[in-house]
Enzyme design. Structure first.
Site, PDB file in Angstrom:
ATOM      1  N   GLU A   9       0.834   6.839  -6.616  1.00 43.58           N
ATOM      2  CA  GLU A   9      -0.283   7.796  -6.672  1.00 43.58           C
ATOM      3  C   GLU A   9       0.233   9.233  -6.625  1.00 43.58           C
ATOM      4  O   GLU A   9      -0.253  10.105  -7.356  1.00 43.58           O
ATOM      5  CB  GLU A   9      -1.218   7.519  -5.497  1.00 43.58           C
ATOM      6  CG  GLU A   9      -2.407   8.444  -5.374  1.00 43.58           C
ATOM      7  CD  GLU A   9      -3.180   8.154  -4.109  1.00 43.58           C
ATOM      8  OE1 GLU A   9      -3.234   9.043  -3.227  1.00 43.58           O
ATOM      9  OE2 GLU A   9      -3.721   7.040  -3.989  1.00 43.58           O
ATOM     10  N   LYS A  26       0.834  -1.205   0.000  1.00 43.05           N
ATOM     11  CA  LYS A  26       0.000   0.000   0.000  1.00 43.05           C
ATOM     12  C   LYS A  26       0.869   1.256   0.000  1.00 43.05           C
ATOM     13  O   LYS A  26       0.531   2.271  -0.624  1.00 43.05           O
ATOM     14  CB  LYS A  26      -0.914  -0.009   1.221  1.00 43.05           C
ATOM     15  CG  LYS A  26      -1.783   1.248   1.386  1.00 43.05           C
ATOM     16  CD  LYS A  26      -2.683   1.494   0.197  1.00 43.05           C
ATOM     17  CE  LYS A  26      -3.825   2.457   0.496  1.00 43.05           C
ATOM     18  NZ  LYS A  26      -3.473   3.687   1.193  1.00 43.05           N
TER      19      LYS A  26
END
Length: 301
Positions: free
Chosen positions: A171, A164
């Site tokens: 991102e 993550k």
């Protein structure tokens, strides 16, 4: 099927609803009594059937550590704790050791989906033993999006949050690229409708993505983004990604640059660029703009 859920904020509250929609009995605890189902962790644990699964959705760091410690005093052999917050993967290893001393399983799970997860499902990246993952699979199945993708058993404890973390680093870079493209399209007096250009990229191009969809939505609401201050915080995972890259000698040029861009956004005036302007004036006689001309008060000495 039943599960305990600690932390009923924006993410946790929606996750409770999504699991209940899948006919899972969810007993939620939060320090805010207005959203909590019970008045204590102990009361939550008492309502769960063995082997108990308790999913923790609280801020990383000390709050997660204390919550895990408190739960370990309440759980029994074979129960499982899931940390679904944004903990650093190195903390997972410590928490798993604490849990192992009590014969309690430990799973770390990176969760992506934000406020849209209730409707669309959450992307889940889990770390832990195969046995512990199996005990939580019913919750993973309820929370993930429809289809084959959206959940992965990434590896041993720590692998979920590490995955993550890298996801969030990517991102950062994607968002920065879109943002820089927006600034260039706006800057040049050539394109009539920047929003329409971004919207046209949403079908048939290699840069289409959910982030692009969200940017178009923001531009439709405010085409010049005049209502948004150019300040971007970071959750910490971008920093951790760069630190992990340094530790492993992996070049992450774009992710690092996007992180530093966020730091720049927090400065009313960039001392570094002031120094660049001053040097250009010294070696080349290039004109410099006084702070008052730029609309800024002079910086204190």
């Amino acid at each position: 099927m039943n599960i305990g859920l600690v932390g009923l904020g924006k993410m946790g509250g929606n996750m409770r609803t999504r699991m209940r929609n899948a006919d899972i009995t969810v007993v939620g605890y939060d320090r805010n009594p207005d959203v909590s189902d019970v008045d204590s962790l102990a009361a939550m644990v008492e309502q769960l059937q063995a082997p108990r699964v308790v999913w923790v959705m609280v801020p990383s760091g000390e709050i997660t550590r204390s919550t895990v410690s408190d739960l370990l005093d309440l759980l029994d052999d074979g129960d499982v704790i899931v940390d679904g917050g944004n903990s650093r993967w190195t903390d997972d290893e410590k928490h798993a050791e604490m849990a192992a001393e009590k014969n309690v399983g430990y799973v770390d799970c990176g969760v992506s989906g934000g406020v849209w997860g209730l409707e669309n499902g959450y992307a889940l990246m889990a770390g832990g033993s195969t046995e512990d993952i199996a005990k939580v699979q019913f919750a993973f199945d309820a929370l993930k999006p429809p289809g084959e993708s959206g959940f992965v058993h990434a590896g041993r404890v720590g692998a979920g949050h590490f995955s993550k973390m890298v996801h969030n680093g990517i991102e950062y870079a994607m968002m920065q690229a879109y943002a820089e493209g927006f600034e260039l399209l706006e800057k040049v007096d050539l394109v009539d409708n920047v929003t329409a250009v971004f919207d046209s990229w949403r079908e048939g191009t290699v840069v289409r993505s959910w982030l692009l969809d969200l940017l178009v939505k923001a531009l439709e609401d405010d085409p010049s983004l005049s209502q948004v201050r150019g300040y971007a915080d970071d959750s910490g995972e971008g920093r951790w990604t760069v630190e992990a890259a340094i530790d492993n000698a992996v070049p992450v040029h774009t992710i690092a640059a996007s992180l530093f861009a966020r730091f720049t956004s927090r400065q009313d005036e960039s001392p570094a660029m002031q120094a660049v302007a001053a040097m250009r004036q010294q070696f080349g006689g290039h004109a410099v703009q006084a702070a008052a001309e730029a609309g800024h008060a002079p910086r204190d000495a």
